[in-house]
Design a protein around this motif. Structure first.
Motif, PDB file in Angstrom:
ATOM      1  N   THR A   1      -4.329  12.879 -22.476  1.00  0.00           N
ATOM      2  CA  THR A   1      -3.197  13.208 -21.616  1.00  0.00           C
ATOM      3  C   THR A   1      -3.511  13.066 -20.133  1.00  0.00           C
ATOM      4  N   GLY A   2      -4.797  12.840 -19.780  1.00  0.00           N
ATOM      5  CA  GLY A   2      -5.181  12.846 -18.377  1.00  0.00           C
ATOM      6  C   GLY A   2      -5.620  14.217 -17.894  1.00  0.00           C
ATOM      7  N   SER A  51      -6.128  22.311 -10.747  1.00  0.00           N
ATOM      8  CA  SER A  51      -5.506  23.554 -11.198  1.00  0.00           C
ATOM      9  C   SER A  51      -5.801  23.744 -12.680  1.00  0.00           C
ATOM     10  N   GLU A  53      -4.647  20.829 -15.367  1.00  0.00           N
ATOM     11  CA  GLU A  53      -3.445  20.007 -15.280  1.00  0.00           C
ATOM     12  C   GLU A  53      -3.806  18.555 -15.527  1.00  0.00           C
ATOM     13  N   ARG A  54      -2.825  17.764 -15.900  1.00  0.00           N
ATOM     14  CA  ARG A  54      -3.133  16.344 -16.043  1.00  0.00           C
ATOM     15  C   ARG A  54      -3.113  15.671 -14.669  1.00  0.00           C
ATOM     16  N   GLY A  55      -3.863  14.581 -14.609  1.00  0.00           N
ATOM     17  CA  GLY A  55      -3.953  13.845 -13.355  1.00  0.00           C
ATOM     18  C   GLY A  55      -4.906  14.519 -12.393  1.00  0.00           C
ATOM     19  N   GLY A  56      -5.220  13.834 -11.326  1.00  0.00           N
ATOM     20  CA  GLY A  56      -5.983  14.492 -10.274  1.00  0.00           C
ATOM     21  C   GLY A  56      -7.423  14.065 -10.183  1.00  0.00           C
ATOM     22  N   LEU A  57      -8.075  13.816 -11.309  1.00  0.00           N
ATOM     23  CA  LEU A  57      -9.489  13.440 -11.246  1.00  0.00           C
ATOM     24  C   LEU A  57      -9.750  12.436 -12.362  1.00  0.00           C
ATOM     25  N   ASP A  58     -10.233  11.276 -11.972  1.00  0.00           N
ATOM     26  CA  ASP A  58     -10.405  10.215 -12.955  1.00  0.00           C
ATOM     27  C   ASP A  58     -11.780  10.310 -13.613  1.00  0.00           C
ATOM     28  N   VAL A  59     -11.780  10.581 -14.912  1.00  0.00           N
ATOM     29  CA  VAL A  59     -13.014  10.620 -15.705  1.00  0.00           C
ATOM     30  C   VAL A  59     -12.718   9.840 -16.975  1.00  0.00           C
ATOM     31  N   LEU A  75      -4.929  25.127 -16.323  1.00  0.00           N
ATOM     32  CA  LEU A  75      -3.716  25.430 -17.087  1.00  0.00           C
ATOM     33  C   LEU A  75      -3.975  26.620 -18.011  1.00  0.00           C
ATOM     34  N   ARG A  76      -5.094  26.583 -18.704  1.00  0.00           N
ATOM     35  CA  ARG A  76      -5.440  27.669 -19.610  1.00  0.00           C
ATOM     36  C   ARG A  76      -6.946  27.838 -19.677  1.00  0.00           C
ATOM     37  N   HIS A 123       0.415  10.016 -14.396  1.00  0.00           N
ATOM     38  CA  HIS A 123      -0.970   9.813 -14.820  1.00  0.00           C
ATOM     39  C   HIS A 123      -1.060   9.478 -16.306  1.00  0.00           C
ATOM     40  N   LEU A 141       4.452  14.019 -21.038  1.00  0.00           N
ATOM     41  CA  LEU A 141       3.921  12.656 -21.055  1.00  0.00           C
ATOM     42  C   LEU A 141       4.913  11.693 -21.683  1.00  0.00           C
ATOM     43  N   ARG A 158      -9.146  14.292 -21.619  1.00  0.00           N
ATOM     44  CA  ARG A 158      -8.213  14.259 -22.749  1.00  0.00           C
ATOM     45  C   ARG A 158      -7.313  13.020 -22.616  1.00  0.00           C
TER      46      ARG A 158
END
Lengths: 370, 84
Positions: free
Chosen positions: A253-254, A294, A217-223, A296-297, B82, B35, A251
């Motif tokens: 998209t986050g 989570s 999923e997007r968001g959640g962990l900043d890299v 996604l694929r 985000h 987004l 990505r």
């Protein structure tokens, strides 16, 4: 009046697209034959990491030159190609691995690529999501990522090549025969079909090497960088055994792409959960926050490997007019543009510093080393 | 007739309902935003498209594959927070 060189490229993936583009820019009339979606094979299955690798001098030269060509191409790519100069951060888990960054940095410098050695505090400041206690790393700011199917489609369109939705079933003198029975005349044929190249040229020393990827999923962990463990090559090439390595890409998209795994001779596409678990355990050992994300694929893809982990680029060696551009293993997106330059150098006699290296099929028959 | 909370509001639904159906019956058809801010909602209803995701008790799940249970706390996926 002169007629253009007629070229047929077998395979509409990233490597085929780059070759079609290079041939067209040298004036050839190019057809690309692809039975499936353009860029739908290994091109779509991978991470699209554009990375300089120093496994061998030839690989270093090919990846470094290709990164120069990607730098030049990037401003013309469509936004959907998601080109992003995020750089690579090679992560050292202990002092032994950290010691390995000095020769790596020297090799990169010799190839004209900038890099920066990081101590533990600098690493932690750049990527705070990494676990505490890592030894440091090497940051390679010129590396990038790209969404390869869009880049491939862009190059195919720019080339003006005629795209033929069919398979090539036979290479004949001066032409190729399609699944439909039709024939396409060709002065030059470039077989760039990844592992599928074996159906036309079964003598090529190619093996498929399955890989798994997971996207969150997007968001959640900043890299912010593409993160790779310094033990990556050790894990990737040490043996025929199944292996996993820590390799995570942010990505645009986050989301995070999480790799990587390697298995020889597993032709089916099904995810193998035991290996996926090992891969995610590896990722979590470096990025503990992965445990809370989570998925996604999950999907798999087939790399196309040679015995020395270098691609096969150039004249087939025995069959007039038949060239190959395959066997790129996990570096086909990175090295597609350098591959096309090597190919053009052979077909048209144009200059390339890469011709100093032997990417030919003959290196596996002792011909080149005689 | 389990009772669950959707966006903080208590709803009671028949046994065997999917969380997606509970959401839709409560009027939530846009479950998140892309987004670019475009609305996204359930498309396939069989666990493939991933467009029906929502957060249940802190975990993001496919609501079409999740049966209701009493006491579930369902919130929509925060959209676009985000973006970068």
């Amino acid at each position: 009046m002169t007629s253009a060189l007629r070229a047929v490229v077998v395979g509409g993936g990233m490597v085929g697209a780059a070759c079609a583009d290079a041939l067209a820019r040298h004036g050839a009339a190019v057809s690309v034959v692809e039975p499936g979606p353009l860029g739908g094979g290994a091109t779509a299955a991978g991470m699209g990491h554009l990375v300089v690798m120093d496994d061998s001098p030839a690989q270093l030269a090919l990846t470094a030159r290709s990164l120069e060509l990607w730098d030049a191409l990037a401003p013309t790519l469509p936004a959907a190609a998601d080109y992003r100069g995020c750089g690579t951060l090679w992560v050292a888990s202990d002092d032994e691995e950290l010691a390995a960054v000095q020769p790596k940095q020297a090799a990169y410098r010799a190839a004209g690529r900038t890099s920066e050695v990081l101590d533990a505090a600098e690493l932690s400041a750049l990527e705070p999501s990494l676990r505490p206690g890592l030894a440091g790393g090497l940051r390679v700011p010129g590396d990038a990522v790209v969404y390869a199917p869009v880049a491939a489609a862009f190059l195919l369109e720019r080339s003006g090549a005629a795209v033929i939705r069919d398979s090539v079933v036979e290479l004949e003198d001066g032409e190729v025969r399609l699944g439909s029975g039709a024939r396409v005349a060709a002065d030059v044929v470039v077989v760039a079909g990844g592992i599928g190249s074996l159906s036309l040229l079964p003598e090529l020393p190619l093996r498929q090497r399955k890989g798994h990827l997971l996207i969150t999923e997007r968001g959640g962990l900043d890299v912010t960088h593409q993160l790779v463990e310094l033990g990556y090559l050790k894990s990737a090439h040490a043996s025929d055994a199944d292996s996993v390595a820590f390799n995570v890409q942010p990505r645009p998209t986050g989301q995070l792409l999480i790799g990587s795994s390697r298995q020889f001779d597993r032709p089916d596409a099904a995810p193998e959960w035991f290996l996926l678990r090992r891969m995610l355990d590896r990722a979590r050992a470096y990025l503990p926050g992965v445990a809370a994300l989570s998925a996604l694929r999950v999907w798999t893809g087939q790399r196309c490997a040679t015995p020395d982990h270098l691609p096969l680029i150039g004249w087939h060696g025995e069959r007039a007019g038949v060239f190959v551009a395959t066997g790129h293993e996990g570096l086909g997106i990175t090295t597609a543009l350098g591959t096309a330059e090597v190919l053009a150098a052979q077909v048209f006699g144009t200059p390339s510093a890469l011709t100093a290296f032997d990417f030919g099929v003959g290196r596996f028959h002792g011909v080149a080393h005689a | 007739m389990p009772e669950l909370w959707i966006e903080g509001r208590a709803v009671t639904v028949p046994d065997g309902t999917s969380v997606l159906a509970a959401l839709q019956n409560a009027g939530y058809r846009t479950l998140r935003r892309s987004l670019a801010g475009e609305p996204r909602g359930a498309l396939c209803g069989m666990g493939v498209c991933q467009e029906c995701r929502a957060v249940i008790d802190g975990r993001t799940v496919r609501t079409c594959q999740t049966p209701v249970e009493a006491g579930q706390r369902v919130t929509l996926v925060p959209g676009g927070s985000h973006d970068r």
